[in-house]
Scaffold this motif. Structure first.
Motif, PDB file in Angstrom:
ATOM      1  N   LEU A   1      -1.840   0.918  -9.684  1.00  0.00           N
ATOM      2  CA  LEU A   1      -0.538   0.264  -9.507  1.00  0.00           C
ATOM      3  C   LEU A   1      -0.649  -1.099  -8.826  1.00  0.00           C
ATOM      4  O   LEU A   1       0.320  -1.854  -8.793  1.00  0.00           O
ATOM      5  CB  LEU A   1       0.392   1.178  -8.694  1.00  0.00           C
ATOM      6  N   LEU A   2      -1.834  -1.427  -8.287  1.00  0.00           N
ATOM      7  CA  LEU A   2      -2.053  -2.702  -7.600  1.00  0.00           C
ATOM      8  C   LEU A   2      -1.709  -3.869  -8.513  1.00  0.00           C
ATOM      9  O   LEU A   2      -2.229  -3.977  -9.619  1.00  0.00           O
ATOM     10  CB  LEU A   2      -3.510  -2.806  -7.138  1.00  0.00           C
ATOM     11  N   GLY A   3      -0.809  -4.715  -8.073  1.00  0.00           N
ATOM     12  CA  GLY A   3      -0.404  -5.885  -8.843  1.00  0.00           C
ATOM     13  C   GLY A   3       0.687  -5.606  -9.862  1.00  0.00           C
ATOM     14  O   GLY A   3       1.278  -6.518 -10.421  1.00  0.00           O
ATOM     15  N   ASP A   4       0.962  -4.323 -10.103  1.00  0.00           N
ATOM     16  CA  ASP A   4       1.990  -3.963 -11.076  1.00  0.00           C
ATOM     17  C   ASP A   4       3.307  -3.615 -10.392  1.00  0.00           C
ATOM     18  O   ASP A   4       4.377  -3.787 -10.959  1.00  0.00           O
ATOM     19  CB  ASP A   4       1.505  -2.782 -11.915  1.00  0.00           C
ATOM     20  N   VAL A   5       3.223  -3.093  -9.178  1.00  0.00           N
ATOM     21  CA  VAL A   5       4.395  -2.866  -8.338  1.00  0.00           C
ATOM     22  C   VAL A   5       4.133  -3.595  -7.022  1.00  0.00           C
ATOM     23  O   VAL A   5       2.987  -3.752  -6.618  1.00  0.00           O
ATOM     24  CB  VAL A   5       4.665  -1.368  -8.086  1.00  0.00           C
TER      25      VAL A   5
ATOM     26  N   GLY B   1       2.546   7.404  19.025  1.00  0.00           N
ATOM     27  CA  GLY B   1       1.618   6.534  18.315  1.00  0.00           C
ATOM     28  C   GLY B   1       2.324   5.780  17.222  1.00  0.00           C
ATOM     29  O   GLY B   1       3.526   5.921  17.020  1.00  0.00           O
ATOM     30  N   SER B   2       1.563   4.964  16.543  1.00  0.00           N
ATOM     31  CA  SER B   2       2.130   4.174  15.453  1.00  0.00           C
ATOM     32  C   SER B   2       1.202   4.261  14.248  1.00  0.00           C
ATOM     33  O   SER B   2       0.212   4.974  14.264  1.00  0.00           O
ATOM     34  CB  SER B   2       2.314   2.723  15.900  1.00  0.00           C
ATOM     35  N   ALA B   3       1.536   3.493  13.241  1.00  0.00           N
ATOM     36  CA  ALA B   3       0.802   3.544  11.974  1.00  0.00           C
ATOM     37  C   ALA B   3      -0.459   2.683  12.031  1.00  0.00           C
ATOM     38  O   ALA B   3      -0.701   1.854  11.155  1.00  0.00           O
ATOM     39  CB  ALA B   3       1.717   3.108  10.843  1.00  0.00           C
ATOM     40  N   THR B   4      -1.283   2.862  13.050  1.00  0.00           N
ATOM     41  CA  THR B   4      -2.463   2.008  13.218  1.00  0.00           C
ATOM     42  C   THR B   4      -3.486   2.192  12.104  1.00  0.00           C
ATOM     43  O   THR B   4      -4.099   1.223  11.664  1.00  0.00           O
ATOM     44  CB  THR B   4      -3.139   2.263  14.585  1.00  0.00           C
ATOM     45  N   LEU B   5      -3.680   3.416  11.633  1.00  0.00           N
ATOM     46  CA  LEU B   5      -4.638   3.635  10.549  1.00  0.00           C
ATOM     47  C   LEU B   5      -4.139   2.985   9.260  1.00  0.00           C
ATOM     48  O   LEU B   5      -4.909   2.366   8.523  1.00  0.00           O
ATOM     49  CB  LEU B   5      -4.886   5.132  10.337  1.00  0.00           C
ATOM     50  N   SER B   6      -2.840   3.099   9.009  1.00  0.00           N
ATOM     51  CA  SER B   6      -2.257   2.448   7.833  1.00  0.00           C
ATOM     52  C   SER B   6      -2.442   0.936   7.913  1.00  0.00           C
ATOM     53  O   SER B   6      -2.793   0.293   6.928  1.00  0.00           O
ATOM     54  CB  SER B   6      -0.763   2.769   7.725  1.00  0.00           C
ATOM     55  N   MET B   7      -2.191   0.365   9.092  1.00  0.00           N
ATOM     56  CA  MET B   7      -2.336  -1.079   9.246  1.00  0.00           C
ATOM     57  C   MET B   7      -3.794  -1.497   9.117  1.00  0.00           C
ATOM     58  O   MET B   7      -4.090  -2.544   8.552  1.00  0.00           O
ATOM     59  CB  MET B   7      -1.752  -1.537  10.590  1.00  0.00           C
ATOM     60  N   ALA B   8      -4.702  -0.679   9.605  1.00  0.00           N
ATOM     61  CA  ALA B   8      -6.125  -0.989   9.468  1.00  0.00           C
ATOM     62  C   ALA B   8      -6.516  -1.030   7.993  1.00  0.00           C
ATOM     63  O   ALA B   8      -7.276  -1.911   7.558  1.00  0.00           O
ATOM     64  CB  ALA B   8      -6.966   0.042  10.214  1.00  0.00           C
ATOM     65  N   THR B   9      -5.998  -0.091   7.211  1.00  0.00           N
ATOM     66  CA  THR B   9      -6.272  -0.077   5.775  1.00  0.00           C
ATOM     67  C   THR B   9      -5.709  -1.327   5.102  1.00  0.00           C
ATOM     68  O   THR B   9      -6.364  -1.945   4.264  1.00  0.00           O
ATOM     69  CB  THR B   9      -5.676   1.192   5.126  1.00  0.00           C
ATOM     70  N   ALA B  10      -4.488  -1.706   5.489  1.00  0.00           N
ATOM     71  CA  ALA B  10      -3.865  -2.911   4.925  1.00  0.00           C
ATOM     72  C   ALA B  10      -4.652  -4.159   5.311  1.00  0.00           C
ATOM     73  O   ALA B  10      -4.863  -5.048   4.475  1.00  0.00           O
ATOM     74  CB  ALA B  10      -2.417  -3.024   5.391  1.00  0.00           C
ATOM     75  N   ALA B  11      -5.085  -4.243   6.569  1.00  0.00           N
ATOM     76  CA  ALA B  11      -5.871  -5.402   7.011  1.00  0.00           C
ATOM     77  C   ALA B  11      -7.196  -5.482   6.252  1.00  0.00           C
ATOM     78  O   ALA B  11      -7.637  -6.563   5.859  1.00  0.00           O
ATOM     79  CB  ALA B  11      -6.122  -5.328   8.512  1.00  0.00           C
ATOM     80  N   TYR B  12      -7.814  -4.313   6.031  1.00  0.00           N
ATOM     81  CA  TYR B  12      -9.054  -4.274   5.259  1.00  0.00           C
ATOM     82  C   TYR B  12      -8.822  -4.794   3.833  1.00  0.00           C
ATOM     83  O   TYR B  12      -9.596  -5.606   3.327  1.00  0.00           O
ATOM     84  CB  TYR B  12      -9.618  -2.851   5.228  1.00  0.00           C
ATOM     85  N   ARG B  13      -7.770  -4.317   3.204  1.00  0.00           N
ATOM     86  CA  ARG B  13      -7.500  -4.762   1.827  1.00  0.00           C
ATOM     87  C   ARG B  13      -7.196  -6.254   1.783  1.00  0.00           C
ATOM     88  O   ARG B  13      -7.693  -6.972   0.921  1.00  0.00           O
ATOM     89  CB  ARG B  13      -6.348  -3.974   1.215  1.00  0.00           C
TER      90      ARG B  13
ATOM     91  N   LEU C   1       0.834  -1.209   0.000  1.00  0.00           N
ATOM     92  CA  LEU C   1       0.000   0.000   0.000  1.00  0.00           C
ATOM     93  C   LEU C   1       0.866   1.256   0.000  1.00  0.00           C
ATOM     94  O   LEU C   1       0.588   2.207  -0.740  1.00  0.00           O
ATOM     95  CB  LEU C   1      -0.913   0.017   1.224  1.00  0.00           C
ATOM     96  N   ARG C   2       1.893   1.239   0.819  1.00  0.00           N
ATOM     97  CA  ARG C   2       2.791   2.398   0.867  1.00  0.00           C
ATOM     98  C   ARG C   2       3.470   2.617  -0.481  1.00  0.00           C
ATOM     99  O   ARG C   2       3.535   3.741  -0.966  1.00  0.00           O
ATOM    100  CB  ARG C   2       3.832   2.220   1.969  1.00  0.00           C
ATOM    101  N   LEU C   3       3.974   1.545  -1.074  1.00  0.00           N
ATOM    102  CA  LEU C   3       4.640   1.672  -2.370  1.00  0.00           C
ATOM    103  C   LEU C   3       3.680   2.249  -3.415  1.00  0.00           C
ATOM    104  O   LEU C   3       4.019   3.189  -4.127  1.00  0.00           O
ATOM    105  CB  LEU C   3       5.173   0.315  -2.836  1.00  0.00           C
ATOM    106  N   GLU C   4       2.479   1.701  -3.494  1.00  0.00           N
ATOM    107  CA  GLU C   4       1.499   2.179  -4.470  1.00  0.00           C
ATOM    108  C   GLU C   4       1.150   3.649  -4.233  1.00  0.00           C
ATOM    109  O   GLU C   4       1.098   4.445  -5.174  1.00  0.00           O
ATOM    110  CB  GLU C   4       0.227   1.319  -4.398  1.00  0.00           C
ATOM    111  N   GLN C   5       0.919   4.006  -2.975  1.00  0.00           N
ATOM    112  CA  GLN C   5       0.530   5.385  -2.642  1.00  0.00           C
ATOM    113  C   GLN C   5       1.665   6.361  -2.898  1.00  0.00           C
ATOM    114  O   GLN C   5       1.471   7.409  -3.515  1.00  0.00           O
ATOM    115  CB  GLN C   5       0.079   5.458  -1.174  1.00  0.00           C
ATOM    116  N   PHE C   6       2.852   6.032  -2.424  1.00  0.00           N
ATOM    117  CA  PHE C   6       3.989   6.951  -2.571  1.00  0.00           C
ATOM    118  C   PHE C   6       4.387   7.105  -4.036  1.00  0.00           C
ATOM    119  O   PHE C   6       4.697   8.210  -4.484  1.00  0.00           O
ATOM    120  CB  PHE C   6       5.185   6.477  -1.754  1.00  0.00           C
ATOM    121  N   LEU C   7       4.387   6.017  -4.795  1.00  0.00           N
ATOM    122  CA  LEU C   7       4.745   6.101  -6.212  1.00  0.00           C
ATOM    123  C   LEU C   7       3.698   6.906  -6.983  1.00  0.00           C
ATOM    124  O   LEU C   7       4.033   7.748  -7.811  1.00  0.00           O
ATOM    125  CB  LEU C   7       4.912   4.707  -6.815  1.00  0.00           C
ATOM    126  N   SER C   8       2.436   6.668  -6.682  1.00  0.00           N
ATOM    127  CA  SER C   8       1.358   7.414  -7.333  1.00  0.00           C
ATOM    128  C   SER C   8       1.501   8.914  -7.070  1.00  0.00           C
ATOM    129  O   SER C   8       1.379   9.732  -7.980  1.00  0.00           O
ATOM    130  CB  SER C   8       0.003   6.920  -6.824  1.00  0.00           C
TER     131      SER C   8
END
Length: 192
Positions: free
Chosen positions: A33-37, A86-98, A15-22
């Motif tokens: 970018l999903l599945g391409d990177v 704090g930590s990246a809890t929202l990011s992890m929640a998004t990753a868990a959802y995906r 998710l980070r790679l896709e978001q940052f590259l985009s």
């Protein structure tokens, strides 16, 4: 027949790679970018190896290096932004959802879904298809996989990696080897 059903989640790194590259390219959405990177290796610092495929040619050397560092240390960026509180809890929640959505799509709809996961290389059929320089060093590695309703259908190693990605894999393997040993020792050791 599926290979196995238990594996680790490394969706957050993807998710980070896709978001940052985009955001850097500004010509493509993260979802495009999903599945391409994707990232391979592990899930901490230099063990995370971003694989950009043809997208790398759109970046200068400096942009590429900045992107790699940001993907590898994105969690630190979040902690710093929260002033260490704090930590990246929202990011992890998004990753868990995906990841959960990918599993449900595979299981309920019967559609084969691309994902990336941390797998035990020795539970794979056809492990000889993976490079010896990886299988001779570690038992676990994050790789692109295809999920079906029965589990993981296939695991693949990217064949179009560039020289820098190849070098990053070797750096990742050294740290992963230590991290895996530490984890195995923890699980095998006394818990009291």
């Amino acid at each position: 027949m599926p290979l196995f059903k238990v594996f680790g989640i490394t969706t957050l790194d993807n998710l980070r790679l896709e978001q940052f590259l985009s955001a850097q390219l500004q010509t493509v959405t993260a979802s495009d970018l999903l599945g391409d990177v994707f990232t391979i290796g592990g899930h901490s610092g230099e063990t995370i190896v971003p694989i950009l495929n043809s997208w790398a040619k759109n970046l200068t050397k400096e942009e590429y290096q900045a992107l790699v560092h940001r993907v590898q240390f994105g969690g630190d960026e979040v902690v710093k932004a929260k002033n260490g509180k704090g930590s990246a809890t929202l990011s992890m929640a998004t990753a868990a959802y995906r990841f959960a959505s990918s599993l449900l799509t595979a299981i309920v709809d019967g559609i084969i879904v691309d994902e990336v996961g941390f797998v035990n290389l020795y539970t794979l059929n056809g492990v000889d298809r993976l490079p010896d320089f990886i299988t001779s060093e570690v038992d676990y590695f994050s790789l692109p996989l295809k999920l079906s309703r029965d589990g993981i259908e296939s695991v693949s190693f990217p064949h179009d990696i560039n020289q820098h990605e190849f070098s990053m894999i070797h750096v990742a393997l050294k740290k992963l080897k230590r991290d895996i040993a530490k984890g195995v020792n923890f699980v095998s050791g006394p818990k009291l």
